[in-house]
Motif scaffolding. Structure first.
Motif, short mmCIF file in Angstrom:
data_model
loop_
_atom_site.label_atom_id
_atom_site.label_comp_id
_atom_site.label_asym_id
_atom_site.label_seq_id
_atom_site.Cartn_x
_atom_site.Cartn_y
_atom_site.Cartn_z
N GLN A 75 0.83 -1.21 0.00
CA GLN A 75 0.00 0.00 0.00
C GLN A 75 0.86 1.26 0.00
O GLN A 75 0.57 2.23 -0.70
N SER A 76 1.93 1.24 0.76
CA SER A 76 2.88 2.35 0.81
C SER A 76 4.29 1.78 0.87
O SER A 76 4.50 0.68 1.42
N ALA A 136 -0.63 6.24 2.91
CA ALA A 136 0.60 7.01 2.83
C ALA A 136 0.60 8.17 3.80
O ALA A 136 1.64 8.52 4.37
N ALA A 154 3.20 5.99 -2.81
CA ALA A 154 1.92 5.29 -2.85
C ALA A 154 1.35 5.41 -4.25
O ALA A 154 1.76 6.25 -5.05
N ARG A 214 4.76 4.24 -6.63
CA ARG A 214 5.53 3.10 -6.13
C ARG A 214 6.48 2.56 -7.18
O ARG A 214 7.48 1.90 -6.85
#
Length: 817
Positions: free
Chosen positions: A62-63, A205, A221, A225
């Motif tokens: 996700q982050s 994030a 994010a 990424r």
């Protein structure tokens, strides 16, 4: 179009229908030129509009927290995150630390591979094809295309950052396109590579950014990424730079060739236009008729070129992907704007060329025009004088700016390429005024070889317009090719000479694999008796003022400062390399000039982990050609592992046993001269593919223009060839004269091209003289001979075919003019 009435259009269309064969050459030149322009602009547009494939290495995260430089740009492995940053990121939510390090297996599994801890495998959606995950520190999982190629249960020897060890293959995971992975247990990965290169956090994030300092790390994010992916993924930067140069150079050459081609087509009709003037056609009417013809022919040719440009762009894309100039996901779609630009460029160049020639022809007195077709002294128009002078002035200005502000740029083809391009273009414009004096020099030896040789010489001297039309594509092909290749060779040789002069060592040590030494190799380099080793680290260092203003992020070289002036000996401009303090920094002249640095000035510097230290500018040295803007202490916080070492044998010692010990530790050792030569050869091979695209297209189009001009000029000499035949000249003699004239024109163009390339190399030599003593200055004779041979063979073949074709037409249709 304004000024073109119905009668003008009718005259233009009738002229094209009746004398279509005289427009074939111009039609082909414009169609191919538009094709090249459309394909180049199409691919260039695709480099900015093609959507990236999205995150790859961290697609399931996700982050992602990654280390950054002072400007906030993510740093690739082996740059690591500070321990405090990792701890704070792990407290936000479920997190996985990622370690990426180079490994190598001699069995073929994982050659030049990347090692990771197993817990990071779900981040890139790795799936086991067979076997199981590693459960102890002596087991690994390898990436494979299928289970048949995986040696499950076998022990294999793997070279790691800590040396060589044996591991048992217990599983196979599906291979990914962006890396060849080898997975260890998390504990083993942490032992082999303690630095944490990224942290994947399953949290928004915003929540991660609230806990993680933005000075040492960035939180990525969404699509961002992908910035944490390996450099090969999403690497479209090189493709864009290559296509930018290709597009700019192609459009320039296409415009010049089309202007010259359509101007030559109009000039070939001087007698016809003079007769129209005698029967009462006004100059304005003549100009409008020629303009209408150009628009009709140009619109059809440009439209065809645009249509063919679409599949040509797809072929160019395929070639670039196959040769690793662009990533596999690079896609060329349909861009109507590129076609419109290519269409307008082609039409505008054609109209400009025909308009200039028709204006001159329409203003001439009819009897003068008829007389001029017999022996045509070439006169430069004011526009041509101004344009050619302006282009040469711009080339000289650019070279002067580089010489004053950034002399090291003269060794970089990516920044200095404008100089050879503009020099060749300017001399191509001045070719009409250069033809006669150069032709006199080239044809002077012919005065000793009989009547036919004298006829050949006088024909070349008297046919200024025709010879200039042939010379222009030769200068564009040979001049640009020779200037670009010569500039690249001189830059590489100058960089190699500087590297050799700046190292007082016997050998250079480099890793057997990967870009940095593993720990056993570093230990062996530092503790081998009888040899002094100076390790060099390639750093990305951010420099800022004491007030916190970021000056720049530069490529630097981390060294033991005590070795500066002893083993590593750059030429000092200001300051001194004697007894440097531990917090010293030595900067290159270009960096000092651009950042306005002075001796003793305190700066704040930091490398990969974000820790800042204060350094003082101790000296200013010559800029390093080919990279490296500063020398920094090798113990700067966040410094990488060394990737190069300079070895000097101590007095009275033998290096043979020590060198064997180093080789056993995984170190490649070469003499300094061999290392520098191999580095230069690698740079040459790396630039070869780019040259194929950038220069290959230009040379191919220039050769097409050469063929087109020769065919058109020979066909227009039907009366002259007929007269020679009627006066007793055999067909073989006539063909020999026509071919010899074409070859002489190529020789004239070659001499002008040598002047162009010589001017470029002279300017580059003066610029590089500000950095190194006696920089190389030599024309690339081998490359010039190859391209001149190609031009000569092309011209001879085209002239032969055109001459025989004209003689055959003369026999079937006697001249009645």
């Amino acid at each position: 179009m304004r000024g073109l009435d119905r009668l003008t259009w009718e005259l233009g269309l009738a002229s094209v229908r009746q004398r279509w064969s005289s427009f074939v050459g111009a039609f082909v030149a414009l169609a191919v030129g538009t094709l090249i322009t459309a394909a180049s602009i199409h691919v260039l547009a695709a480099t900015t509009s093609t959507p990236s494939p999205g995150p790859q290495r961290f697609a399931a995260a996700q982050s992602v927290v990654v280390p950054v430089d002072g400007l906030g740009t993510p740093l690739p492995a082996p740059a690591g995150l500070p321990r405090a940053t990792v701890d704070r990121a792990q407290r936000v939510g479920p997190a996985v630390v990622d370690r990426s390090f180079a490994v190598q297996s001699p069995t073929g599994v994982g050659i030049e591979a990347v090692g990771h801890g197993w817990s990071s495998s779900p981040l890139a959606s790795y799936k086991l094809l067979s076997g199981h995950r590693p459960v102890n520190d002596h087991q690994i999982v390898v990436a494979a295309d299928d289970t048949d190629s995986t040696p499950l249960g076998e022990k294999i020897r793997v070279v790691t950052p800590l040396g060589t060890a044996w591991y048992t293959v217990v599983g196979a995971a599906g291979r990914k396109s962006f890396e060849d992975a080898v997975f260890f247990t998390d504990a083993e990965a942490a032992r082999l590579s303690p630095a944490v290169n990224a942290v994947a956090v399953q949290a928004p994030a915003s929540a991660v950014r609230a806990r993680v300092s933005s000075e040492s790390a960035a939180v990525l994010a969404g699509d961002l990424r992908r910035l944490a992916d390996p450099a090969a993924v999403g690497g479209i930067g090189r493709a864009r730079s290559v296509v930018q140069m290709t597009t700019g150079l192609s459009v320039l050459v296409v415009v010049f060739v089309l202007i010259a081609t359509f101007a030559f087509v109009v000039e070939q009709r001087a007698r016809e236009l003079a007769l129209l003037s005698l029967v009462g056609a006004s100059p304005a009417r003549i100009r409008r008729m020629v303009r209408a013809e150009t628009v009709v022919v140009g619109a059809a040719a440009a439209l065809l070129g645009c249509l063919l440009g679409i599949p040509a762009s797809l072929l160019l894309r395929s070639w670039m992907v196959a040769n690793r100039l662009a990533p596999e996901w690079f896609h060329v779609g349909f861009h109507p704007g590129a076609l419109v630009i290519a269409f307008l460029v082609g039409i505008a160049a054609a109209v400009l060329g025909s308009a200039a020639a028709s204006w001159r022809a329409s203003r001439a007195q009819p009897l003068d025009a008829l007389r001029e077709t017999m022996a045509s002294p070439r006169v430069m128009s004011p526009v041509r004088w101004i344009l050619g002078g302006l282009i040469l002035a711009v080339a000289a200005t650019i070279a002067l700016v580089f010489a004053v502000i950034s002399p090291s740029s003269a060794a970089n083809p990516g920044t200095y390429f404008e100089v050879p391009i503009l020099c060749a273009a300017g001399l191509a414009i001045f070719s009409p005024v250069l033809v006669r004096p150069v032709a006199r020099v080239v044809t002077w030896p012919l005065m000793r070889f009989g009547a036919l040789a004298l006829v050949l010489r006088q024909s070349t001297l008297n046919s200024g317009r025709r010879v200039a039309a042939i010379v222009t594509p030769v200068v564009l092909a040979v001049g640009m090719f020779g200037g670009m290749i010569g500039m690249q060779n001189a830059g590489r040789d100058a960089a190699a000479r500087q590297r050799t002069a700046a190292v007082q060592a016997d050998f250079v040590a480099t890793p057997n694999f990967g870009s940095t030494f593993n720990l056993p190799a570093v230990s062996a380099l530092r503790h081998t008796g009888g040899i002094r080793s100076v390790e060099v680290t390639d750093e990305v260092v951010t420099l800022a003022t004491k007030g916190g203003i970021v000056l720049d992020t530069v490529d630097a070289r981390g060294v033991d400062l005590s070795a500066l002036g002893d083993v590593v000996t750059p030429h000092v401009r200001q300051g001194s390399l004697d007894a440097l303090p531990a917090n010293a920094i030595v900067v290159g002249h270009d960096l000092a000039a651009s950042a306005d640095l002075r001796i003793g000035q305190p700066l704040v510097a930091w490398a990969g982990n974000g820790d800042r230290v204060t350094v003082d500018v101790a000296a200013v040295v010559d800029s390093v050609l080919g990279g490296g803007a500063a020398y920094v202490p090798n113990d700067l916080p966040g410094s990488m592992t060394p990737g190069t070492a300079f070895l000097r044998t101590l007095p009275g010692k033998s290096a043979t046993p020590q060198l064997k010990e180093l080789r056993d530790a995984g170190v490649r050792i070469e003499p300094v001269s061999t290392y520098v030569a191999q580095a230069s050869q690698a740079e040459k091979q790396d630039s070869h593919l780019a040259n194929v695209v950038i220069l290959g297209i230009v040379v191919a189009y220039a050769l097409l223009a050469l063929v087109n001009t020769l065919v058109t000029s020979v066909s227009a000499r039907r009366r002259e060839i007929g007269v020679l035949s009627l006066t007793g000249a055999t067909h073989r003699q006539i063909v020999c004269i026509v071919v010899s004239e074409a070859v002489l024109a190529v020789a004239v163009g070659t001499l002008v091209s040598v002047l162009s390339a010589g001017a470029v190399l002279g300017l580059q030599h003066l610029t590089l003289s500000r950095i190194i003593d006696h920089p190389p200055l030599a024309l690339p004779w081998t490359s010039l001979c190859q391209i001149v041979t190609l031009c000569t063979a092309t011209a001879a073949l085209a002239a032969t075919v055109a001459a025989w074709r004209t003689l055959a037409r003369f026999e079937t249709t006697p001249i009645s003019e």
